[in-house]
Design a protein around this motif. Structure first.
Motif, PDB file in Angstrom:
ATOM      1  N   THR A 168       0.821  -1.214   0.000  1.00 19.62           N
ATOM      2  CA  THR A 168       0.000   0.000   0.000  1.00 19.62           C
ATOM      3  C   THR A 168       0.853   1.262   0.000  1.00 19.62           C
ATOM      4  O   THR A 168       0.315   2.369  -0.010  1.00 19.62           O
ATOM      5  CB  THR A 168      -0.934   0.018   1.226  1.00 19.62           C
ATOM      6  OG1 THR A 168      -0.145  -0.088   2.414  1.00 19.62           O
ATOM      7  CG2 THR A 168      -1.931  -1.131   1.167  1.00 19.62           C
ATOM      8  N   ASP A 169       2.188   1.108   0.032  1.00 18.81           N
ATOM      9  CA  ASP A 169       3.084   2.263  -0.041  1.00 18.81           C
ATOM     10  C   ASP A 169       4.349   1.844  -0.791  1.00 18.81           C
ATOM     11  O   ASP A 169       4.677   0.665  -0.911  1.00 18.81           O
ATOM     12  CB  ASP A 169       3.428   2.784   1.356  1.00 18.81           C
ATOM     13  CG  ASP A 169       4.069   1.723   2.229  1.00 18.81           C
ATOM     14  OD1 ASP A 169       5.275   1.436   2.034  1.00 18.81           O
ATOM     15  OD2 ASP A 169       3.358   1.148   3.087  1.00 18.81           O
ATOM     16  N   THR A 216       7.465   2.260  -0.047  1.00 25.73           N
ATOM     17  CA  THR A 216       8.528   1.680   0.784  1.00 25.73           C
ATOM     18  C   THR A 216       8.380   0.169   0.867  1.00 25.73           C
ATOM     19  O   THR A 216       9.348  -0.589   0.698  1.00 25.73           O
ATOM     20  CB  THR A 216       8.503   2.287   2.196  1.00 25.73           C
ATOM     21  OG1 THR A 216       8.735   3.697   2.109  1.00 25.73           O
ATOM     22  CG2 THR A 216       9.589   1.651   3.075  1.00 25.73           C
ATOM     23  N   LYS A 219      -3.951   1.476  -3.955  1.00 20.85           N
ATOM     24  CA  LYS A 219      -3.448   2.766  -3.487  1.00 20.85           C
ATOM     25  C   LYS A 219      -2.259   3.228  -4.309  1.00 20.85           C
ATOM     26  O   LYS A 219      -2.085   4.420  -4.553  1.00 20.85           O
ATOM     27  CB  LYS A 219      -3.080   2.673  -2.004  1.00 20.85           C
ATOM     28  CG  LYS A 219      -4.296   2.486  -1.093  1.00 20.85           C
ATOM     29  CD  LYS A 219      -3.892   2.443   0.379  1.00 20.85           C
ATOM     30  CE  LYS A 219      -5.133   2.279   1.258  1.00 20.85           C
ATOM     31  NZ  LYS A 219      -4.788   2.182   2.701  1.00 20.85           N
ATOM     32  N   LEU A 220      -1.420   2.285  -4.730  1.00 18.32           N
ATOM     33  CA  LEU A 220      -0.289   2.624  -5.603  1.00 18.32           C
ATOM     34  C   LEU A 220      -0.794   2.595  -7.046  1.00 18.32           C
ATOM     35  O   LEU A 220      -0.613   1.634  -7.778  1.00 18.32           O
ATOM     36  CB  LEU A 220       0.853   1.618  -5.404  1.00 18.32           C
ATOM     37  CG  LEU A 220       1.425   1.530  -3.988  1.00 18.32           C
ATOM     38  CD1 LEU A 220       2.550   0.515  -3.921  1.00 18.32           C
ATOM     39  CD2 LEU A 220       1.937   2.898  -3.537  1.00 18.32           C
ATOM     40  N   ASP A 258      -4.346  -3.824  -3.989  1.00 16.73           N
ATOM     41  CA  ASP A 258      -3.181  -3.727  -3.096  1.00 16.73           C
ATOM     42  C   ASP A 258      -2.377  -5.020  -2.976  1.00 16.73           C
ATOM     43  O   ASP A 258      -1.397  -5.057  -2.225  1.00 16.73           O
ATOM     44  CB  ASP A 258      -3.588  -3.246  -1.695  1.00 16.73           C
ATOM     45  CG  ASP A 258      -4.206  -1.854  -1.719  1.00 16.73           C
ATOM     46  OD1 ASP A 258      -3.781  -1.041  -2.551  1.00 16.73           O
ATOM     47  OD2 ASP A 258      -5.117  -1.591  -0.912  1.00 16.73           O
TER      48      ASP A 258
END
Length: 374
Positions: A68-69, A71, A102-103, A147
């Motif tokens: 979801t991010d 990193t 989300k990405l 995700d």
């Protein structure tokens, strides 16, 4: 031998067809939209690329994780043992797709994955600066859906529809695996007559002949895995020799006709290249003049769609001729692919079943008329 998590990709709507092919080859499967998952060794990778008629590609699922991010995406990608998969000079482009996640920026997803792999390989191979990427191609994919991220390696290269026999073609031919998928949706198995009265460049009768003769569709081409430095190259050659020994004579007639003699010459060349020219009877004849003394067979055809107004009127007149000439062949199960939603009105009969697909970007309908064989 090491087992891999594998999956086949295919056109939307053909998941069950590919799954049945994999079952016939002895694999247990799990199906998602556009993918059928299974396990296999290097030998299975080679076998499925060689034998699957209806799939697009065979991929190795390297890793899946929630992301979801960026990193997390970087760290999870970096954690994979890339030196086990990629030699120091490997060319490894990264294709990316993100859906309902989300990405959502696909260029950024690709960039982060690529950076993580470069950083990990630079450390593993103790390299500084840019990696050369002038060696064998290893096509990598990152796909994120809701995700869930999946990293995969394509083992196929050019899509499996590229059999290697279609040197010439007409205006808008069906892809070979699309044609094979349509045939696999019929009751045809090579033991009854097959007819295509509007054969164009011959893809449908050629694929039918290859099914009838048990010719492996990937016999005349190579694949990406052939150049992987960790892949046992003897496996593919052994499977090719095995496949050649498994070919059988065609049991029943295969007829292909078209009104256009020039396109029939193209079809004959394609059939020759596929090794089935002697198994198909080609004849120049208009649908309105079509006759056959064959019975208890299958008709599969892809008549003109008539996308433009003038062409549509001609196509609709053709559909009426089809109804007059082909509908009375009551011992034939008949299957027609067209984009015309009013095909049944012009043909003069409601189909037993209709299935919707996309031929390229064009929505089409596969009209199925079933017969009881004597």
């Amino acid at each position: 031998m090491e087992k891999y998590q594998l999956y086949a990709t295919m056109g939307s709507g053909f998941e069950d067809v590919v799954a049945k092919e994999l079952h016939a080859l002895g694999y247990e499967t799990r199906t998602e939209k556009g993918r059928v998952f299974f396990e296999g060794t290097q030998e299975d990778i080679a076998r499925c690329n060689l034998w699957l008629r209806t799939a697009d590609r065979i991929k190795i699922l390297l890793k899946e994780f929630k992301a979801t991010d960026f990193t997390t995406l970087y760290d999870e990608t970096y954690a994979y043992d890339w030196a086990m998969l990629l030699p120091p000079d490997a060319a490894f482009p990264v294709k990316g797709r993100s859906v309902r996640s989300k990405l959502h920026s696909e260029p950024d997803v690709q960039r982060i994955v690529k950076k993580a792999i470069v950083d990990k390989m630079s450390k593993q191979y103790r390299r500084r600066g840019v990696l050369p990427e002038n060696g064998t191609l290893y096509q990598l994919d990152i796909h994120i859906y809701q995700d869930k991220a999946r990293l995969s390696l394509d083992t196929t290269g050019d899509s499996l529809f590229k059999r290697g026999y279609r040197i010439e073609h007409g205006g808008a031919p069906l892809k070979e695996n699309f044609a094979a998928s349509l045939i696999k949706l019929t009751i045809y198995d090579g033991t009854h007559p097959f007819v295509d009265p509007m054969c164009g460049s011959g893809t449908l009768p050629i694929e039918a002949a290859m099914i009838a003769k048990n010719i492996a569709p990937g016999l005349k081409r190579d694949f990406s895995f052939d150049k992987f430095d960790w892949f046992d190259q003897k496996l593919h050659q052994n499977l090719i020799e095995e496949a050649k020994s498994m070919q059988t004579p065609a049991e029943a007639p295969i007829w292909a006709s078209d009104i256009d003699q020039s396109i029939l010459e193209v079809a004959k060349l394609n059939a020759h290249n596929a090794g089935v020219l002697q198994d198909i009877r080609f004849k120049q004849v208009a649908v309105k003049d079509f006759k056959t003394d064959l019975t208890n067979g299958v008709i599969v055809s892809n008549p003109p769609y008539g996308k433009r107004l003038k062409d549509r009127q001609g196509a609709e007149a053709l559909y009426e001729q089809m109804g007059e000439v082909l509908k009375p062949l009551s011992s034939f199960s008949q299957y027609y692919l067209t984009a015309d939603q009013k095909f049944e009105d012009f043909y003069g009969k409601k189909a037993n079943k209709k299935r919707k697909f996309f031929n390229g970007n064009l929505p089409v309908i596969f009209y199925q008329y079933w017969a009881k064989w004597n």
